[in-house]
Design a protein around this motif. Structure first.
Motif, mmCIF file in Angstrom:
data_model
loop_
_atom_site.group_PDB
_atom_site.id
_atom_site.type_symbol
_atom_site.label_atom_id
_atom_site.label_comp_id
_atom_site.label_asym_id
_atom_site.label_seq_id
_atom_site.Cartn_x
_atom_site.Cartn_y
_atom_site.Cartn_z
ATOM 1 N N SER A 84 0.706 -1.229 -0.012
ATOM 2 C CA SER A 84 -0.036 0.024 -0.098
ATOM 3 C C SER A 84 0.855 1.274 -0.073
ATOM 4 C CB SER A 84 -0.955 0.044 1.091
ATOM 5 O OG SER A 84 -1.856 1.360 1.242
ATOM 6 N N VAL A 85 2.145 1.261 0.524
ATOM 7 C CA VAL A 85 2.792 2.479 0.972
ATOM 8 C C VAL A 85 3.464 2.652 -0.473
ATOM 9 C CG1 VAL A 85 4.806 3.334 2.087
ATOM 10 C CG2 VAL A 85 2.947 2.340 3.365
ATOM 11 N N ARG A 86 4.223 1.393 -0.823
ATOM 12 C CA ARG A 86 4.648 1.902 -2.316
ATOM 13 C C ARG A 86 3.840 2.270 -3.488
ATOM 14 N NH1 ARG A 86 9.690 0.307 -0.840
ATOM 15 N NH2 ARG A 86 10.036 -1.170 0.788
ATOM 16 N N HIS A 87 2.896 1.620 -3.460
ATOM 17 C CA HIS A 87 1.674 2.136 -4.426
ATOM 18 C C HIS A 87 1.446 3.786 -4.207
ATOM 19 C CE1 HIS A 87 -1.802 2.362 -7.086
ATOM 20 N NE2 HIS A 87 -2.434 2.695 -6.185
ATOM 21 N N THR A 88 1.249 4.134 -2.967
ATOM 22 C CA THR A 88 0.870 5.375 -2.592
ATOM 23 C C THR A 88 2.057 6.175 -3.174
ATOM 24 O OG1 THR A 88 -0.368 4.888 -0.719
ATOM 25 C CG2 THR A 88 0.104 7.030 -0.805
ATOM 26 N N ALA A 89 3.244 6.122 -2.732
ATOM 27 C CA ALA A 89 4.267 7.006 -3.174
ATOM 28 C C ALA A 89 4.627 6.951 -4.606
ATOM 29 C CB ALA A 89 5.850 6.055 -2.415
ATOM 30 N N LYS A 90 4.013 6.016 -5.349
ATOM 31 C CA LYS A 90 4.300 5.922 -6.845
ATOM 32 C C LYS A 90 3.216 6.995 -7.167
ATOM 33 C CE LYS A 90 3.677 2.617 -10.390
ATOM 34 N NZ LYS A 90 3.348 1.150 -10.535
ATOM 35 N N LEU A 91 2.094 7.062 -6.751
ATOM 36 C CA LEU A 91 0.926 7.880 -7.102
ATOM 37 C C LEU A 91 1.339 9.390 -6.898
ATOM 38 C CD1 LEU A 91 -2.249 6.399 -5.675
ATOM 39 C CD2 LEU A 91 -1.487 6.447 -7.943
ATOM 40 N N PHE A 92 2.370 9.720 -5.874
ATOM 41 C CA PHE A 92 2.672 10.906 -5.567
ATOM 42 C C PHE A 92 4.109 11.271 -6.054
ATOM 43 C CE2 PHE A 92 -0.712 10.320 -2.501
ATOM 44 C CZ PHE A 92 -1.450 11.484 -2.552
ATOM 45 N N GLY A 93 4.513 10.434 -7.165
ATOM 46 C CA GLY A 93 6.157 10.692 -7.765
ATOM 47 C C GLY A 93 6.901 10.258 -6.968
ATOM 48 N N GLY A 94 6.727 9.253 -5.923
ATOM 49 C CA GLY A 94 7.689 8.855 -5.122
ATOM 50 C C GLY A 94 7.969 9.567 -3.637
ATOM 51 N N ASN A 95 7.252 10.450 -3.522
ATOM 52 C CA ASN A 95 7.314 11.166 -2.172
ATOM 53 C C ASN A 95 5.950 11.378 -1.496
ATOM 54 O OD1 ASN A 95 8.619 12.818 -0.131
ATOM 55 N ND2 ASN A 95 7.739 14.499 -1.082
ATOM 56 N N ILE A 96 5.820 10.756 -0.487
ATOM 57 C CA ILE A 96 4.729 11.201 0.260
ATOM 58 C C ILE A 96 4.720 12.316 1.329
ATOM 59 C CG2 ILE A 96 3.322 9.993 2.165
ATOM 60 C CD1 ILE A 96 4.258 7.291 1.302
ATOM 61 N N GLY A 97 4.384 13.424 0.965
ATOM 62 C CA GLY A 97 4.874 14.585 1.542
ATOM 63 C C GLY A 97 3.867 15.121 2.757
ATOM 64 N N VAL A 98 2.521 14.276 2.672
ATOM 65 C CA VAL A 98 1.873 14.793 3.816
ATOM 66 C C VAL A 98 1.450 13.449 4.603
ATOM 67 C CG1 VAL A 98 -0.355 15.928 4.717
ATOM 68 C CG2 VAL A 98 0.901 16.768 2.786
ATOM 69 N N LEU A 99 1.262 13.632 6.074
ATOM 70 C CA LEU A 99 0.899 12.448 6.873
ATOM 71 C C LEU A 99 -0.250 13.019 7.662
ATOM 72 C CD1 LEU A 99 4.459 11.032 8.082
ATOM 73 C CD2 LEU A 99 3.022 10.329 6.193
ATOM 74 N N PHE A 100 -1.371 12.676 7.463
ATOM 75 C CA PHE A 100 -2.542 13.020 8.271
ATOM 76 C C PHE A 100 -2.775 11.746 9.266
ATOM 77 C CE2 PHE A 100 -3.454 14.674 4.176
ATOM 78 C CZ PHE A 100 -4.042 16.277 4.504
#
Length: 202
Positions: A84-100
């Motif tokens: 799930s995390v790797r898929h999400t990072a891919k969606l955002f260009g490799g960077n998860i910039g916000v953590l809610f």
């Protein structure tokens, strides 16, 4: 001369989505069925068995589902999270910039507490029922990243930083912003966020 009709369009779409995200790394047919059923027809485990039988002529024993949940809890959830995390990072260009981060409480119709289920402040007004605290970390768009479960009598402010620190360390996150409500952002948590050099929004 039609003898049978299966309403499986949703199933076909979810199959492709399941594979595209990467969940097919988990070679377990019960997992696939449970995920798709949860999305298409969210209901109890017993009703899920009926749904699979009535719509897809799939025989999945209820006890097998319950046993699978133990397997998922024991070690498979880490693989699910990683996918799930790797898929999400891919969606955002490799960077998860916000953590809610936020929490909720889940209560149990039980008379007695145990090591995890404790009475505490209930968001649902069920103060006499044992409960647990569920913390969830999500990205922009609500993509799930991590979760944590704590005793029902724990102060919710103490659940946030261990979850964030573990996630940041595990995935080597840099240049991100933590977002949480003021109930979680007490002075001690703000001081620790600043000590770690984390950016944050209350």
């Amino acid at each position: 001369n039609v003898s049978n009709i299966l309403l499986n369009g949703c199933d076909l779409i979810l199959d492709r989505t399941f594979d595209r995200i990467g969940f097919n790394r988990i070679d377990d047919d019960v997992f696939r069925k449970l995920v798709k059923a949860r999305l298409a027809y969210p209901t109890s485990k017993a009703a899920t068995v009926e749904y699979l039988k009535n719509h897809f002529d799939e025989d999945v024993d209820l006890s097998k589902i319950y046993r699978y949940l133990d397997k998922l809890s024991d070690h498979q959830h880490e693989i699910v999270q990683d996918i799930s995390v790797r898929h999400t990072a891919k969606l955002f260009g490799g960077n998860i910039g916000v953590l809610f981060y936020d929490v909720t409480t889940l209560y149990f119709e039980a008379d007695y507490e145990d090591d995890l289920r404790k009475t505490g402040f209930s968001k649902e007004g069920r103060h006499s029922n044992p409960q647990i605290i569920l913390g969830l970390l999500v990205s922009l768009g609500g993509y799930p990243l991590a979760y944590c479960i704590h005793e029902g009598n724990k102060y919710e402010g103490h659940t946030m930083l261990p979850t964030i620190n573990e996630f940041v360390s595990k995935y080597g996150l840099e240049n991100f912003v933590v977002v949480a409500d003021s109930g979680l952002m007490n002075n001690a948590n703000i001081a620790e966020l600043e000590a770690h050099g984390y950016k944050y929004i209350i």
